[in-house]
Design a protein around this motif. Structure first.
Motif, short mmCIF file in Angstrom:
data_model
loop_
_atom_site.label_atom_id
_atom_site.label_comp_id
_atom_site.label_asym_id
_atom_site.label_seq_id
_atom_site.Cartn_x
_atom_site.Cartn_y
_atom_site.Cartn_z
N GLY A 287 9.35 62.88 -56.78
CA GLY A 287 10.49 63.01 -57.69
C GLY A 287 11.59 62.01 -57.42
N ALA A 288 11.49 61.23 -56.34
CA ALA A 288 12.52 60.24 -56.03
C ALA A 288 11.95 59.22 -55.05
N PHE A 289 12.44 57.97 -55.16
CA PHE A 289 11.93 56.87 -54.36
C PHE A 289 13.09 56.05 -53.81
N ASN A 290 13.15 55.94 -52.47
CA ASN A 290 14.04 54.97 -51.81
C ASN A 290 13.20 53.73 -51.53
N LEU A 291 13.47 52.67 -52.29
CA LEU A 291 12.65 51.46 -52.19
C LEU A 291 13.35 50.34 -51.45
N SER A 292 14.48 50.65 -50.79
CA SER A 292 15.19 49.67 -49.97
C SER A 292 15.40 48.39 -50.79
N ASP A 293 15.07 47.24 -50.21
CA ASP A 293 15.12 45.98 -50.97
C ASP A 293 13.72 45.36 -51.02
N ILE A 294 12.73 46.23 -51.17
CA ILE A 294 11.33 45.81 -51.06
C ILE A 294 10.96 44.72 -52.06
N PHE A 295 11.58 44.73 -53.24
CA PHE A 295 11.20 43.76 -54.27
C PHE A 295 11.78 42.38 -54.00
N GLU A 296 12.70 42.30 -53.05
CA GLU A 296 13.25 41.02 -52.63
C GLU A 296 12.15 40.10 -52.12
N TYR A 297 11.09 40.69 -51.60
CA TYR A 297 10.03 39.92 -50.95
C TYR A 297 8.82 39.75 -51.86
N ALA A 313 2.86 57.54 -60.15
CA ALA A 313 2.90 58.56 -59.09
C ALA A 313 4.15 59.42 -59.17
N SER A 314 4.84 59.39 -60.31
CA SER A 314 6.12 60.09 -60.46
C SER A 314 5.99 61.30 -61.37
N VAL A 315 6.83 62.28 -61.11
CA VAL A 315 7.02 63.37 -62.06
C VAL A 315 8.02 62.90 -63.12
N PRO A 316 8.00 63.47 -64.31
CA PRO A 316 9.01 63.09 -65.31
C PRO A 316 10.42 63.31 -64.77
N GLY A 317 11.29 62.34 -65.01
CA GLY A 317 12.66 62.43 -64.51
C GLY A 317 12.83 61.92 -63.10
N ALA A 318 11.77 61.39 -62.48
CA ALA A 318 11.88 60.85 -61.12
C ALA A 318 12.88 59.69 -61.10
N ARG A 319 13.58 59.54 -59.98
CA ARG A 319 14.56 58.48 -59.81
C ARG A 319 14.05 57.44 -58.81
N LEU A 320 14.23 56.16 -59.16
CA LEU A 320 13.96 55.04 -58.26
C LEU A 320 15.28 54.38 -57.91
N ALA A 321 15.49 54.09 -56.64
CA ALA A 321 16.72 53.42 -56.20
C ALA A 321 16.35 52.29 -55.26
N TYR A 322 16.94 51.10 -55.50
CA TYR A 322 16.68 49.96 -54.63
C TYR A 322 17.77 48.92 -54.80
N TRP A 323 17.80 48.00 -53.84
CA TRP A 323 18.81 46.95 -53.81
C TRP A 323 18.21 45.59 -54.15
N ASN A 324 19.00 44.75 -54.78
CA ASN A 324 18.74 43.31 -54.82
C ASN A 324 19.69 42.67 -53.82
N MET A 325 19.17 41.78 -53.00
CA MET A 325 20.04 41.01 -52.13
C MET A 325 20.36 39.67 -52.79
N LEU A 326 19.33 38.86 -52.95
CA LEU A 326 19.54 37.54 -53.53
C LEU A 326 18.50 37.20 -54.59
N ALA A 327 17.43 37.96 -54.67
CA ALA A 327 16.42 37.76 -55.70
C ALA A 327 16.57 38.87 -56.74
N PRO A 328 16.90 38.55 -58.00
CA PRO A 328 17.11 39.59 -59.00
C PRO A 328 15.80 40.26 -59.39
N ARG A 329 15.73 41.57 -59.21
CA ARG A 329 14.54 42.33 -59.56
C ARG A 329 14.96 43.66 -60.20
#
Length: 366
Positions: A287-297, A313-329
């Motif tokens: 239902g929720a994902f902490n993805l850190s800044d994984i997409f930066e790489y 792999a999500s239930v409806p209404g699941a939340r994804l949260a992540y950071w961009n550092m320098l690569a916009p994703r």
């Protein structure tokens, strides 16, 4: 098994991060973890434990670096077998004359391979395990050798004193933001130096533009707009300890909540990449994902592919949260019918960890 793109390029044989350097308050505000089953990038563990404190039904910490898993396991055992002060002393948030004795209290509670890992690093235990990573050593070099070229100890401590907003801005403009500060910052936080001393150079593969200039802009926000006296990340960078400013996972009020959640079996560590975990458990939903800044790489194509797998792999209404550092994703157009952006600018304005250029929150649609 599927592996992460960065796993083939970067060195994962050492502790990269002995602490989490993303602000867990943004995660809690963006993920809304209470009552949700959460999948969280492991790193050193604090943000995964902070989700438990915020009421997550369960947290799965996915981590592909065995050294990082050793950091998480050490914290897990500390929550279960130490008191709050013992945890802070072991991390290095509080002074301690004999951290080996504290480590001895939890040593037999660790898995065999984790016990061997920390037994082989008595100097890391003695210094406080929160200082044992490459990124933390990078900050230690900055603190001891570079920062004194611009600011003495007295001025550093003065920066960390409480002030009202007007006084903070005045101090930053008149006392802190001098030419020498900007000069040393641009050198030390350049792509070249940060890649050599702090992060693996491969982590900058998809970064464009000046690394130092972008971080310097965010640093001004952390020092002049937000309150430095309440910023645990800034305290550690400038002093090597947390003082009275603690990350959420280390706050005393959250200690029993995290201990109870771990004891109740609501926390697990999943060795390997997120991609491999999702592939190995095709029927599990989060239902929720902490993805850190994984997409930066990751490339944009691999980012889109992983976001698709996460959505599956999500239930409806699941939340994804992540950071961009320098690569916009963020969510690609191909997933516009499955993911919708959630406004997060207000949350990002409160970000005490000032390395990032954007905080992204997305929601899985019905």
């Amino acid at each position: 098994m599927t592996t992460s793109e960065i796993q083939h390029r970067a060195d994962f044989s050492e502790i990269r991060y002995a602490q989490c350097w993303e602000d867990s308050r943004l995660l809690v505000g963006g993920m809304l973890p209470a009552g949700r089953d959460c999948l969280s990038i492991g790193s050193a563990g604090e943000n995964s434990f902070a989700l438990l404190a915020a009421g997550a039904a369960s947290v799965t910490a996915a981590e592909m670096n065995a050294a990082q898993i050793a950091c998480i396991e050490l914290r897990k055992a500390s929550y279960l077998h130490l008191d709050h002060d013992g945890l802070l002393q072991l991390i290095g948030s509080r002074p301690c004359d004999d951290r080996q004795a504290i480590y001895g209290e939890i040593r037999n509670a660790l898995p065999e391979e984790v016990r061997a890992f920390w037994d082989a690093r008595p100097e890391a235990v003695a210094a406080g395990v929160g200082s044992a990573g490459k990124f933390e050593r990078y900050f230690a070099t900055f603190r001891s050798r570079v920062l004194p070229l611009a600011h003495g100890r007295k001025r550093v401590l003065s920066l960390l004193e409480p002030r009202d907003p007007g006084a903070r801005l005045h101090f930053y403009q008149k006392e802190w933001n001098n030419r020498r500060w900007r000069w040393i910052f641009r050198i030390f936080f350049s792509r070249t130096v940060m890649g050599a001393l702090g992060r693996d150079p491969e982590f900058f593969k998809y970064v464009e533009g000046s690394v130092a200039d972008r971080i310097l802009s965010r640093t001004r926000h952390a020092l002049a707009v937000l309150d430095p006296s309440e910023n645990p990340y800034l305290h550690w960078i400038l002093t090597g300890t947390h003082g009275d400013a603690l990350p959420d996972a280390l706050e005393e009020r959250n200690f029993p909540l995290i201990r109870e959640a771990i004891a109740a079996g609501r926390f697990r560590i999943a060795p390997g990449s997120i991609e491999a975990l999702l592939e190995s458990e095709p029927d599990r939903r989060y239902g929720a994902f902490n993805l850190s800044d994984i997409f930066e790489y990751m490339s944009e194509d691999n980012t889109a592919a992983l976001l698709g797998k996460i959505t599956d792999a999500s239930v409806p209404g699941a939340r994804l949260a992540y950071w961009n550092m320098l690569a916009p994703r963020s969510r690609p157009a191909s997933l516009a019918h499955r993911l919708r952006p959630i406004p997060a600018d207000d949350l990002f304005g409160m970000d005490r960890a000032f390395f990032y250029s954007r905080f992204v929150v997305e929601e899985v649609m019905e």
